[in-house]
Scaffold this active site. Structure first.
Site, mmCIF file in Angstrom:
data_model
loop_
_atom_site.group_PDB
_atom_site.id
_atom_site.type_symbol
_atom_site.label_atom_id
_atom_site.label_comp_id
_atom_site.label_asym_id
_atom_site.label_seq_id
_atom_site.Cartn_x
_atom_site.Cartn_y
_atom_site.Cartn_z
ATOM 1 N N THR A 12 -4.261 6.266 1.854
ATOM 2 C CA THR A 12 -4.521 7.649 2.242
ATOM 3 C C THR A 12 -5.273 8.405 1.152
ATOM 4 O OG1 THR A 12 -2.354 7.534 3.375
ATOM 5 C CG2 THR A 12 -3.538 9.601 3.519
ATOM 6 N N GLU A 44 0.860 -1.177 0.000
ATOM 7 C CA GLU A 44 0.000 0.000 0.000
ATOM 8 C C GLU A 44 0.897 1.229 0.000
ATOM 9 O OE1 GLU A 44 -2.771 2.526 3.063
ATOM 10 O OE2 GLU A 44 -2.906 0.340 3.212
ATOM 11 N N LYS A 89 -11.175 -1.264 6.149
ATOM 12 C CA LYS A 89 -10.030 -0.967 6.992
ATOM 13 C C LYS A 89 -10.528 -0.553 8.372
ATOM 14 C CE LYS A 89 -6.114 2.285 7.132
ATOM 15 N NZ LYS A 89 -5.297 3.201 6.293
ATOM 16 N N ARG A 146 0.589 10.262 0.758
ATOM 17 C CA ARG A 146 0.984 11.321 1.698
ATOM 18 C C ARG A 146 2.165 12.136 1.172
ATOM 19 N NH1 ARG A 146 1.193 7.608 7.189
ATOM 20 N NH2 ARG A 146 -0.882 6.682 6.961
#
Length: 207
Positions: free
Chosen positions: A69, A41, A129, A45
């Site tokens: 994110t 993943e 998640k 960011r």
């Protein structure tokens, strides 16, 4: 990959990585694969996130690259166009969920409460998640909701370590965990791919 739940079958631990240099993407993905971890993943960011996903998708086809994110409308399409095969969000809004659905890419949307999990289930999600895992109740929380929500499975992420990962993975409603310890910034900066391969092998052995 057809559904978000397919992520659970790729590895017991999903490496969650914020790359500062897209040049690290390919050797990192190759090291993780050698260690037995078939997914990564890459978070958005940093500015290197999307280029890193592009590099992995193009040069390491056996690695399933996801984009993490995802927090803003428009990022889902950007990630899909870069080659991400699944998307991960820390939380959800209606606009973001609509955008994720429109992308056509499987996603693990973030939930940190029972109500959030139920809301995602209403939208058709059975895999999601759990974030931030440790701060949101950790293993006891997931044990507690397994009874009333037995049809939901989670990828807990946030504050999980090699020591606590087995406790999460032992739960019937946990498909995998997310962890940043497989590719720490010091090893990335040093290009210590052998050590990352070792950490990956240890994580792969958890299941």
């Amino acid at each position: 990959m057809n559904t978000a739940a397919d992520v659970f079958d790729l590895a017991p631990v999903v490496p969650v990585v914020a790359l500062d240099d897209a040049e690290h993407a390919v050797p990192l993905a190759e090291a993780l694969l050698r260690g037995g971890i078939r997914t990564i993943e890459v978070t958005l960011r940093t500015p290197a996130g999307l280029p890193a996903i592009e590099r992995i998708a193009a040069e390491v086809p056996d690695m399933v690259a996801g984009a993490g994110t995802i927090t803003e409308v428009g990022q889902a399409k950007q990630a899909a166009d870069a080659g991400a095969r699944y998307l991960v969000t820390p939380g959800t809004t209606d606009r973001l969920l609509d955008d994720l659905d429109a992308s056509g890419v499987p996603y693990l949307a973030g939930a940190g409460t029972v109500s959030e999990a139920m809301r995602l289930a209403e939208r058709g999600a059975s895999a999601m998640k759990f974030f931030p895992a440790e701060l949101s109740g950790g293993v006891p929380f997931l044990k507690g909701i397994a009874g009333p929500l037995p049809h939901l499975r989670f990828c807990p992420t946030g504050g999980i370590s090699p020591a606590t990962a087995p406790d999460y993975l032992a739960l019937p409603n946990v498909g995998c965990v997310g962890g940043s310890w497989l590719a720490p910034k010091d090893l990335l900066a040093a290009g210590d791919w052998a050590k990352i391969e070792q950490l990956a092998a240890e994580a792969a052995a958890l299941r």
